[in-house]
Design a protein around this motif. Structure first.
Motif, PDB file in Angstrom:
ATOM      1  N   SER A 111       0.849  -1.047   0.145  1.00 36.33           N
ATOM      2  CA  SER A 111       0.105  -0.024   0.077  1.00 36.33           C
ATOM      3  C   SER A 111       0.860   1.220  -0.072  1.00 36.33           C
ATOM      4  CB  SER A 111      -0.926   0.254   1.243  1.00 36.33           C
ATOM      5  OG  SER A 111      -1.925  -0.864   1.316  1.00 36.33           O
ATOM      6  N   VAL A 113       0.873   5.287   0.236  1.00 37.95           N
ATOM      7  CA  VAL A 113       0.088   6.464   0.502  1.00 37.95           C
ATOM      8  C   VAL A 113       1.088   7.791   0.016  1.00 37.95           C
ATOM      9  CG1 VAL A 113      -0.653   7.855   2.327  1.00 37.95           C
ATOM     10  CG2 VAL A 113      -1.098   5.422   2.486  1.00 37.95           C
ATOM     11  N   LEU A 136      -0.298   1.119   8.830  1.00 39.54           N
ATOM     12  CA  LEU A 136      -1.170   1.719   7.937  1.00 39.54           C
ATOM     13  C   LEU A 136      -2.430   1.804   8.536  1.00 39.54           C
ATOM     14  CD1 LEU A 136      -1.934   2.276   4.951  1.00 39.54           C
ATOM     15  CD2 LEU A 136      -2.460   0.079   4.551  1.00 39.54           C
ATOM     16  N   ASN A 165      -4.267   6.806  -1.481  1.00 42.62           N
ATOM     17  CA  ASN A 165      -3.774   5.499  -0.907  1.00 42.62           C
ATOM     18  C   ASN A 165      -4.381   4.443  -2.139  1.00 42.62           C
ATOM     19  OD1 ASN A 165      -3.052   3.157   0.322  1.00 42.62           O
ATOM     20  ND2 ASN A 165      -4.601   3.247   1.780  1.00 42.62           N
ATOM     21  N   ILE A 217      -5.155   7.560   7.245  1.00 40.84           N
ATOM     22  CA  ILE A 217      -4.799   7.038   5.901  1.00 40.84           C
ATOM     23  C   ILE A 217      -5.093   5.562   5.518  1.00 40.84           C
ATOM     24  CG2 ILE A 217      -2.724   8.633   6.020  1.00 40.84           C
ATOM     25  CD1 ILE A 217      -0.763   6.576   6.267  1.00 40.84           C
ATOM     26  N   GLY A 220      -8.798   6.245   4.973  1.00 44.42           N
ATOM     27  CA  GLY A 220      -9.447   7.584   4.209  1.00 44.42           C
ATOM     28  C   GLY A 220     -10.421   8.095   4.965  1.00 44.42           C
TER      29      GLY A 220
END
Length: 323
Positions: A111, A113, A136, A165, A217, A220
């Motif tokens: 992932s 960001v 995360l 993201n 994050i 979101g």
């Protein structure tokens, strides 16, 4: 003799083991790959015109051409398939490579960001939420804290911010990945329709209850805060007296319906001398203006105060009338 033979066998075992490990690292598909990231905006990004605005004079057609003209700080944060942080890279708008970054990653799923904001913008563990470890699922973006009377106080989220993201898979070849950042903040515009009396020296707007001061994050989403508030105070000039449609604005991070208090005072500190005040409830959407409009001094109109989401910015209008 036996000791010498044992030592010789041990050396042979170590050599064979090293060869096996080296062979494993050299297998096809296990070589680290170059990943190039390039950042832009997902849509037309309009300048939020701040402060004492003039009606029908919002910069609704001002397209920002470059990242550096809109944000000061940019973060690239990489997390593995289970959410552990690999690394976080910070760039400043003065860097020659601002908006692009080349990483070296092993094959696998990640992932990534990318988040950007104004001076003071941070990405890291949610210290306010009691999480000191960077993951995360718990990392946030915010505008940090400051010390007041020996106590740490979190800054309001009242500056511009952008975020994305995405999941990437690194395979056997180098890849190039583009990021289209989305604005995550909103703007409140308070429009006072009636003329400002000569006795008014200051007009203040407070956004209170359920505002957010940090953004998760991993999901979101903005995190509601019971303590966060935003206060904007305008000290009027002599030329402002008698004006209609006087506007005050601020950026905010929306998480839930919140309260708005508008106060006009004959003093500079609002401790005394309140001439007029009005309370309302408002909502917001990312990259959208919430316009709170009405009569503060009791002149020239009826129907109370109304809130709408400006159609020039995002979705269809949301209109609410207050008594």
């Amino acid at each position: 003799m036996k000791k010498s033979l044992f030592g010789f066998m041990l050396v042979c075992m170590i050599i064979v083991s090293c060869k096996k490990e080296h062979s494993k690292d050299s297998q096809p598909g296990q070589t680290s790959r170059k990943v190039v990231f390039n950042v832009g905006f997902s849509q037309q990004i309009v300048d939020f015109n701040m402060g004492n605005q003039k009606v029908n004079n919002l910069k609704s057609n001002a397209v920002v051409a470059t990242l550096a003209s809109k944000i000061d700080i940019l973060y690239y944060a990489v997390y593995d398939s289970v959410g552990h942080k690999i690394h976080v890279i910070k760039q400043l708008s003065t860097d020659s490579s601002f908006g692009s970054y080349t990483d070296i990653l092993n094959p696998g799923k990640y992932s990534v960001v990318v988040a950007g904001g104004k001076t003071g913008f941070l990405l890291g563990p949610d210290l306010e939420g009691g999480n000191a470890t960077s993951r995360l699922s718990t990392d946030v973006i915010n505008y940090g804290s400051y010390t007041k009377a020996g106590t740490s106080v979190w800054n309001p989220f009242n500056r511009d911010a952008f975020f994305k993201n995405i999941a990437i898979t690194v395979g056997k070849t180098d890849i190039s990945q583009s990021f289209a950042l989305d604005r995550i903040v909103s703007q409140m515009v308070v429009n006072i329709k009636d003329a400002i009396p000569s006795s008014v020296k200051t007009i203040g707007v407070s956004l209170i209850s359920h505002l957010s001061d940090r953004f998760l994050i991993g999901t979101g989403t903005a995190v509601p805060s019971s303590t966060s508030s935003i206060n904007v105070i305008d000290t009027l000039a002599s030329s402002d007296i008698g004006k209609t449609n006087y506007q005050i604005s601020t950026i905010f991070l929306y998480s839930a319906p919140f309260g708005v208090q508008i106060v006009a005072s004959s003093n500079l500190d609002f401790v005394a001398g309140v001439i007029a005040n009005k309370a309302a409830t408002a909502t917001g959407q990312p990259n959208t203006q919430t316009i709170l409009s009405g009569y503060l001094f009791g002149g020239g109109g009826s129907g109370g105060m109304s809130v709408k989401i400006d159609t020039a910015w995002n979705s269809a209008p949301i209109v609410k009338t207050f008594p």
